[in-house]
Design a protein around this motif. Structure first.
Motif, short mmCIF file in Angstrom:
data_model
loop_
_atom_site.label_atom_id
_atom_site.label_comp_id
_atom_site.label_asym_id
_atom_site.label_seq_id
_atom_site.Cartn_x
_atom_site.Cartn_y
_atom_site.Cartn_z
N PRO A 152 0.75 5.88 -2.13
CA PRO A 152 0.26 6.56 -0.93
C PRO A 152 -0.80 7.62 -1.16
O PRO A 152 -1.60 7.89 -0.26
CB PRO A 152 1.53 7.20 -0.36
CG PRO A 152 2.42 7.40 -1.55
CD PRO A 152 2.15 6.22 -2.45
N ARG A 202 -4.83 4.02 -6.07
CA ARG A 202 -5.56 4.55 -4.92
C ARG A 202 -6.58 5.57 -5.41
O ARG A 202 -6.23 6.52 -6.11
CB ARG A 202 -4.61 5.19 -3.90
CG ARG A 202 -5.28 5.47 -2.56
CD ARG A 202 -4.30 6.02 -1.55
NE ARG A 202 -3.31 5.05 -1.12
CZ ARG A 202 -3.45 4.21 -0.09
NH1 ARG A 202 -4.59 4.19 0.59
NH2 ARG A 202 -2.48 3.38 0.25
N ASP A 218 1.87 0.43 6.23
CA ASP A 218 1.22 1.49 5.45
C ASP A 218 2.09 2.75 5.42
O ASP A 218 2.03 3.54 4.47
CB ASP A 218 -0.14 1.85 6.06
CG ASP A 218 -1.21 0.81 5.77
OD1 ASP A 218 -1.19 0.24 4.67
OD2 ASP A 218 -2.04 0.56 6.66
N ASN A 219 2.87 2.94 6.47
CA ASN A 219 3.70 4.13 6.60
C ASN A 219 5.18 3.80 6.48
O ASN A 219 6.03 4.37 7.17
CB ASN A 219 3.41 4.84 7.92
CG ASN A 219 2.05 5.49 7.93
OD1 ASN A 219 1.77 6.34 7.08
ND2 ASN A 219 1.18 5.08 8.84
N ASP A 260 3.22 -1.33 11.05
CA ASP A 260 2.67 -0.18 10.33
C ASP A 260 3.29 0.00 8.95
O ASP A 260 3.82 1.06 8.60
CB ASP A 260 2.89 1.09 11.16
CG ASP A 260 2.10 2.28 10.62
OD1 ASP A 260 1.14 2.07 9.85
OD2 ASP A 260 2.46 3.43 10.96
N GLY A 300 -0.88 -3.62 5.05
CA GLY A 300 0.04 -2.99 4.12
C GLY A 300 0.32 -3.80 2.87
O GLY A 300 1.01 -3.32 1.96
N THR A 353 0.82 -1.21 0.00
CA THR A 353 0.00 0.00 0.00
C THR A 353 0.85 1.26 0.00
O THR A 353 0.46 2.29 -0.57
CB THR A 353 -0.94 0.02 1.22
OG1 THR A 353 -0.15 -0.07 2.42
CG2 THR A 353 -1.93 -1.12 1.18
N CYS A 354 2.03 1.21 0.62
CA CYS A 354 2.88 2.40 0.70
C CYS A 354 3.45 2.78 -0.66
O CYS A 354 4.00 3.89 -0.80
CB CYS A 354 4.00 2.19 1.71
SG CYS A 354 5.20 0.91 1.28
#
Length: 419
Positions: free
Chosen positions: A55, A74, A177-178, A175, A147, A51-52
Motif C-alpha cells: 500500500p 510501489r 485496493d482498500n 474496491d 486491485g 495492490t493492497c
C-alpha cells in the motif's frame, strides 16, 4: 531447449485427438516442463499479488515463478513496478525475504543499491571512473486491474488492456485496493500444474468431493447450459434484475477464451462462502451496502481463479514448481478497516475454501499418480460438464503449438501433421 523435445511435443500436439486430455509427457516429463516454462509460461500474463499488499511507497513483495524471481513494489509516485530480482553486478538475488519496505533496494552481496525506479543509485569500491548508467534493474511488464497485479516475463508481452477493459467493471465496486489480506494458505501439490487447473475448470467431481462448497453453489451455473435447473434459472433472472438496479455487471464476458468475469448468485438463500452461508465479515468491501451480491468469478488462464463477494474475496494463484509439483496460494481479503474478532473470525471466514482446497489437492495428486503409470492413455472430456477443462486444454495446446511451430524441424513438422 532440446530439439528432440520440441519435435516430440509438436508431433504429439498435432496428432492429438480434438478435445481429449494431453499425452503423458506433458504432465510428467521434466524436459517437457522446461520447454513449456520457456515457450509458454513466460509469455503469459500471470497473476502475482494484490495492490493492497504493497500500500505504501517502498513496500515490496517477492514473486518466484519457476527459476525466475521478481520484485514487485510501489514507487514514490504511487505506481506499481516490477524488476527481476537479480543484481546487475554479479547476479545475486537482492530481496531474500517474502516482503518488506525500503527506501532503496540493496543487494546483500556487495551492497549495490537501487532506487525504487530500478535505477542504480550507489556502488562501493568500483573506482572513480565507473558510471552507474546502464546498470539499472531489468524491468518486468506489469498490468493492474481492480486491485490485481499481473506480470509478464516476455520482452514483447501481449496487450493487457483488453482483459482490463472487460473485467474491471466487475471488480471496481468491491474496491480491493482498500482491502487487506487476513489469511494465506500455501499448498505444495504433488501434481502437474495443468492438472490443478483442469480440476478447477470442471465441477464433474464436485458433488462427490466438495460437500462444504456444494451447499452454496450449483454444479451447473451457465444460464445457457441446458443442464441448469429451472429453479437456478429463475434465481439468475431475479438476481440479475436486482444487480441491474444497482448498476453491477453480471453477465459472462465472452471476449476471450483466456479469461472471463461473471457475477453469480449462491443457492439456498446463502449470501457468502461460509459454512452457514451468512457473511464472513460484517464490514462489507468498498462502499457496498448489501451482502447479497453473489460472487464475481474472475478467471485468467493459466494461473488464477477468484471469488469476489460483498463481504470478502478469495484469490487463488497457481505457480509450477516442477513437472510434478505445483504451488497453490490462496488468500482471503476483507475491508482494510475490518477488525478481527469484531467484524470477522479467520477460522469461520476460511473454512469452506480451506477444506475445498485440500480436497482438490488430493484429487489432483491422485490424478497425477494415475497419469504416471504405464497404463495411462489420454481420454475424452464430457461435453455435458467438462467444457471448462476442454477449453483450457484447447487454449493451452493452441498457444504452445503456436510457439513451437517456428522452432520445429521441417521434416518433423510434416510428419506430425500427417500423423
Amino acid at each position: 531447449m532440446k530439439q528432440d523435445v520440441l519435435n516430440r511435443a509438436h508431433q504429439l500436439l498435432t496428432a492429438r485427438k480434438p478435445d481429449w486430455s494431453l499425452e503423458q509427457p506433458f504432465y510428467v516429463d521434466p524436459d517437457f516442463f522446461d520447454m513449456e516454462m520457456e515457450l509458454f509460461f513466460t509469455r503469459q500474463w500471470l497473476f502475482a499479488a494484490m495492490t493492497c499488499e504493497i500500500p505504501a511507497a517502498g513496500d515490496w513483495i517477492k514473486v518466484d515463478i519457476g527459476r525466475e524471481s521478481v520484485i514487485v513494489l510501489r514507487k514514490a509516485d504511487g505506481q506499481i513496478a516490477a524488476y527481476h530480482n537479480t543484481c546487475r553486478h554479479r547476479g545475486s538475488r537482492i530481496c531474500l525475504g517474502e516482503k518488506g519496505r525500503a527506501r532503496r533496494l540493496v543487494c546483500p552481496y556487495h551492497q549495490w543499491s537501487y532506487e525504487l525506479t530500478g535505477q542504480l543509485a550507489r556502488t562501493r569500491l568500483m573506482g572513480d571512473d565507473f558510471s552507474t548508467e546502464g546498470f539499472g534493474l531489468a524491468p518486468v511488464a506489469v498490468g493492474v486491474v481492480g486491485g490485481y497485479i499481473f506480470l509478464n516475463l516476455s520482452d514483447d508481452p501481449p496487450a493487457f488492456e483488453p482483459f482490463r477493459a472487460a473485467t474491471e467493471p466487475y471488480l471496481l465496486p468491491h474496491d480491493l485496493d482498500n482491502a487487506k489480506v487476513v489469511h494465506t494458505q500455501s499448498l505444495v501439490e504433488q501434481a502437474n500444474w495443468k492438472l490443478v487447473i483442469e480440476n478447477n475448470r470442471e465441477c464433474y467431481h464436485c458433488a462427490g468431493s466438495h460437500p462444504e462448497l456444494m451447499h452454496i453453489i450449483t454444479e451447473f451455473d451457465d444460464p445457457n447450459d441446458p443442464n441448469v435447473s429451472p429453479a437456478y434459472k429463475a434465481l439468475l433472472l431475479k438476481k440479475g434484475a436486482d444487480w441491474d438496479a444497482l448498476c453491477l455487471p453480471h453477465a459472462h464476458t465472452e471476449t476471450s477464451p483466456q479469461y472471463r468475469a461473471v457475477r453469480l448468485p449462491f443457492t439456498g438463500g446463502m449470501v457468502s462462502m461460509t459454512m452457514d452461508g451468512r457473511p464472513g465479515c460484517s464490514r462489507l468491501l468498498g462502499n457496498l451496502t448489501s451482502p447479497d451480491l453473489g460472487s464475481v468469478r474472475l478467471l485468467h488462464l493459466p494461473n488464477t481463479w477468484n471469488h469476489i463477494l460483498a463481504d470478502h474475496a478469495v484469490t487463488f494463484r497457481v505457480f509450477p514448481v516442477s513437472a510434478e509439483e505445483t504451488l497453490v496460494t490462496t488468500k482471503w481479503l476483507v475491508h482494510k478497516d475490518a477488525v478481527e474478532g469484531v467484524d470477522y473470525d479467520v477460522a469461520r471466514l476460511t473454512e469452506v475454501w480451506a477444506e475445498t482446497n485440500n480436497q482438490d489437492r488430493q484429487l489432483a495428486e491422485n490424478n497425477h499418480l494415475g497419469i504416471r503409470g504405464r497404463a495411462y492413455r489420454s481420454g475424452p472430456y464430457s461435453d455435458l460438464i467438462e467444457g471448462g477443462t476442454r477449453d483450457f486444454v484447447r487454449w493451452y495446446a493452441e498457444n504452445l503449438l503456436g510457439a513451437l511451430d517456428p522452432l520445429v524441424d521441417t521434416a518433423h513438422k510434416a510428419t506430425g501433421h500427417a500423423a
